[in-house]
Design a protein around this motif. Structure first.
Motif, short mmCIF file in Angstrom:
data_model
loop_
_atom_site.label_atom_id
_atom_site.label_comp_id
_atom_site.label_asym_id
_atom_site.label_seq_id
_atom_site.Cartn_x
_atom_site.Cartn_y
_atom_site.Cartn_z
N ASP A 179 98.43 44.64 21.45
CA ASP A 179 98.37 45.46 22.83
C ASP A 179 96.96 45.97 22.92
O ASP A 179 96.10 45.94 22.23
CB ASP A 179 99.13 47.04 22.78
CG ASP A 179 100.80 46.75 22.96
OD1 ASP A 179 100.93 45.41 23.48
OD2 ASP A 179 101.29 47.67 22.68
N THR A 180 96.70 45.80 24.35
CA THR A 180 95.49 46.37 24.70
C THR A 180 95.79 47.85 25.14
O THR A 180 96.61 48.02 25.95
CB THR A 180 94.97 45.52 26.12
OG1 THR A 180 94.64 44.14 25.88
CG2 THR A 180 93.81 46.30 26.92
N ALA A 202 96.66 47.54 17.62
CA ALA A 202 96.21 47.20 18.76
C ALA A 202 95.36 45.98 18.67
O ALA A 202 94.60 45.65 17.64
CB ALA A 202 95.26 48.34 19.39
N ARG A 204 93.05 45.23 21.21
CA ARG A 204 91.97 45.57 22.18
C ARG A 204 92.01 47.12 22.42
O ARG A 204 92.90 47.44 22.63
CB ARG A 204 92.08 44.56 23.26
CG ARG A 204 90.50 44.68 23.98
CD ARG A 204 90.66 43.82 25.39
NE ARG A 204 89.63 43.73 26.32
CZ ARG A 204 89.80 43.14 27.28
NH1 ARG A 204 90.70 42.76 27.66
NH2 ARG A 204 88.49 43.22 27.91
N ILE A 206 89.92 49.83 24.43
CA ILE A 206 88.83 50.15 25.28
C ILE A 206 88.69 51.63 25.68
O ILE A 206 89.72 52.22 26.11
CB ILE A 206 89.20 49.71 26.91
CG1 ILE A 206 89.45 47.95 26.56
CG2 ILE A 206 88.11 49.83 28.00
CD1 ILE A 206 90.01 47.28 27.79
N GLU A 225 85.45 48.84 22.81
CA GLU A 225 84.66 48.43 24.15
C GLU A 225 84.70 49.53 25.06
O GLU A 225 85.86 50.30 25.10
CB GLU A 225 85.67 47.26 24.46
CG GLU A 225 85.45 46.43 25.55
CD GLU A 225 86.13 45.40 26.04
OE1 GLU A 225 86.27 45.23 27.23
OE2 GLU A 225 87.30 44.97 25.00
N THR A 243 91.48 42.86 32.16
CA THR A 243 92.85 42.66 31.83
C THR A 243 93.52 41.65 32.52
O THR A 243 94.76 41.52 32.57
CB THR A 243 93.45 44.00 31.78
OG1 THR A 243 93.66 44.62 32.98
CG2 THR A 243 92.81 44.91 30.64
N ALA A 248 96.35 47.31 31.19
CA ALA A 248 96.39 47.57 29.95
C ALA A 248 97.83 47.63 29.61
O ALA A 248 98.81 48.06 30.48
CB ALA A 248 95.57 48.66 29.57
N ASP A 249 98.34 47.62 28.27
CA ASP A 249 99.59 47.75 27.79
C ASP A 249 99.99 49.35 27.56
O ASP A 249 100.94 49.67 28.05
CB ASP A 249 99.77 46.96 26.56
CG ASP A 249 99.51 45.34 26.72
OD1 ASP A 249 100.57 44.77 27.24
OD2 ASP A 249 98.70 44.88 26.10
#
Length: 382
Positions: A179-180, A202, A204, A206, A225, A243, A248-249
């Motif tokens: 997941d992001t 996860a 990614r 952010i 990030e 994305t 994002a998720d």
């Protein structure tokens, strides 16, 4: 004893107060050895939390040594080194039986939602907190836990709220592998939420903030990030761009309501700053997460109107999950992560301030001076 005392917005003092006494057979009196100032304490400091009464002692993050116990206490004895979750709870009501320790039904006669919190106004039960040399701990067999011999004091005090809350926020996100995750806010809770997101799989992470020193910590501590929202006309558009224009998720709101400002700013959401935000951060979360995504809300919101984009959340099919963290429920897994070296909470500590200088500590933390991320309070009783 010496204790921090609230005298009105932006006015706190260190004064002499009576050492608390045993009021119930299940009470303990804890000699505080280490405390902290939390971002949510700033709501009190700025006069933004209803029914914050003159004479109150703040502080819901603290550890210490048991000084006295009531006649019904069986799990603690004087001399035990303990960490105390910020939730006060009975352990036996309908909600405690379901692990909802932050929603205990028996500890706060003033609330219809939240249970009780140390040092957090009379809307949260009116209990004095741990920015003092001694504190009364109700239900002492239920909340406090003896600190393991291998655990550092600074790690232990952060587990009483910030670490557990950040971890809980990642849990609420229902993160699945790859997941992001977007975390709004790079204060201590946001940093721990970002770090915990990796632990939950996860792919990614952010982090969004507008203070460069906090974004740097997000990169070095949480390996995230980062984006400074002040550098973009619309941070939501930027999040969509990075994305694949889906979003994002999972989005984690680690900001909450305005910690300063006036009622108009709450109602209109006009003050676009992440350290407060009215519901700005929450609306960014709603806008930046993908359709069918999940939003986890950790930020402190008071009992006031907020112009949340609920229709957008409904039409996008979002799942919104939120609560005050049931701290003790998080500890077994967090103890493992710390002992195994995956997490070192005190890496976020930037300031260690004697209790006598706590007014200066609040000023530094509130004004974001000197690169302050997390201040700890050293008590004379230590």
């Amino acid at each position: 004893m010496r204790a921090m005392v609230y005298r009105g917005p932006y006015k706190i003092r260190v004064e002499e107060k009576d050492i608390p006494r045993i009021e119930h057979p299940n009470d303990a009196i804890v000699r505080v050895t280490l405390g902290a100032i939390c971002g949510s304490d700033l709501h009190l400091y700025h006069g933004m939390m209803p029914d914050t009464r003159v004479g109150t002692t703040f502080g819901h993050e603290f550890i210490g040594v048991v000084d006295q116990v009531g006649p019904s206490v069986r799990n603690l004895v004087p001399g035990d080194r303990v960490m105390v979750p910020f939730n006060i709870y009975c352990g036996s009501c309908y909600f405690c039986a379901r692990g909802l320790f932050s929603n205990c039904h028996n500890v706060n006669a003033n609330a219809t939602a939240v249970g009780a919190i140390y040092g957090y106004s009379h809307t949260s039960g009116g209990y004095d907190g741990g920015q003092s040399e001694y504190v009364r701990v109700p239900f002492a067999d239920i909340g406090p836990t003896i600190i393991p011999d291998w655990m550092d004091d600074e790690d232990a005090v952060l587990l009483t709220d910030a670490v557990a809350t950040g971890y809980f926020g990642a849990q609420l996100g229902d993160i699945v592998e790859g997941d992001t995750v977007v975390v709004l806010g790079a204060g201590p809770v946001g940093l721990f939420a970002a770090k915990s997101s990796w632990l939950m799989g996860a792919g990614r992470v952010i982090v969004i903030d507008h203070l460069e020193y906090r974004l740097e910590k997000a990169r070095s501590f949480a390996h995230a990030e980062t984006y400074n929202f002040a550098e973009y006309d619309d941070i939501v558009v930027q999040l969509k761009k990075i994305t694949d224009h889906l979003g994002a998720d999972v989005a984690i709101d680690a900001v909450g309501a305005e910690a300063d400002g006036n009622l108009l700013q709450h109602v209109t959401s006009a003050k676009l700053k992440l350290q407060g935000g009215s519901p700005v951060a929450l609306n960014w979360a709603i806008d930046s997460v993908r359709k069918g995504g999940t939003i986890s809300v950790l930020g402190a919101y008071g009992p006031m109107f907020s112009a949340v984009k609920f229709g957008d959340a409904m039409n996008k099919g979002l799942t919104l999950r939120m609560n005050q963290a049931p701290v003790k429920r998080q500890w077994p897994r967090l103890f493992e992560h710390i002992q195994n070296g995956y997490l070192k909470p005190n890496d976020v500590v930037t300031h260690r301030i004697p209790l006598e200088h706590i007014a200066e500590g609040y000023h530094i933390f509130s004004a974001k001076l000197d690169g302050c991320i997390k201040p700890l309070i050293l008590t004379a009783a230590a």
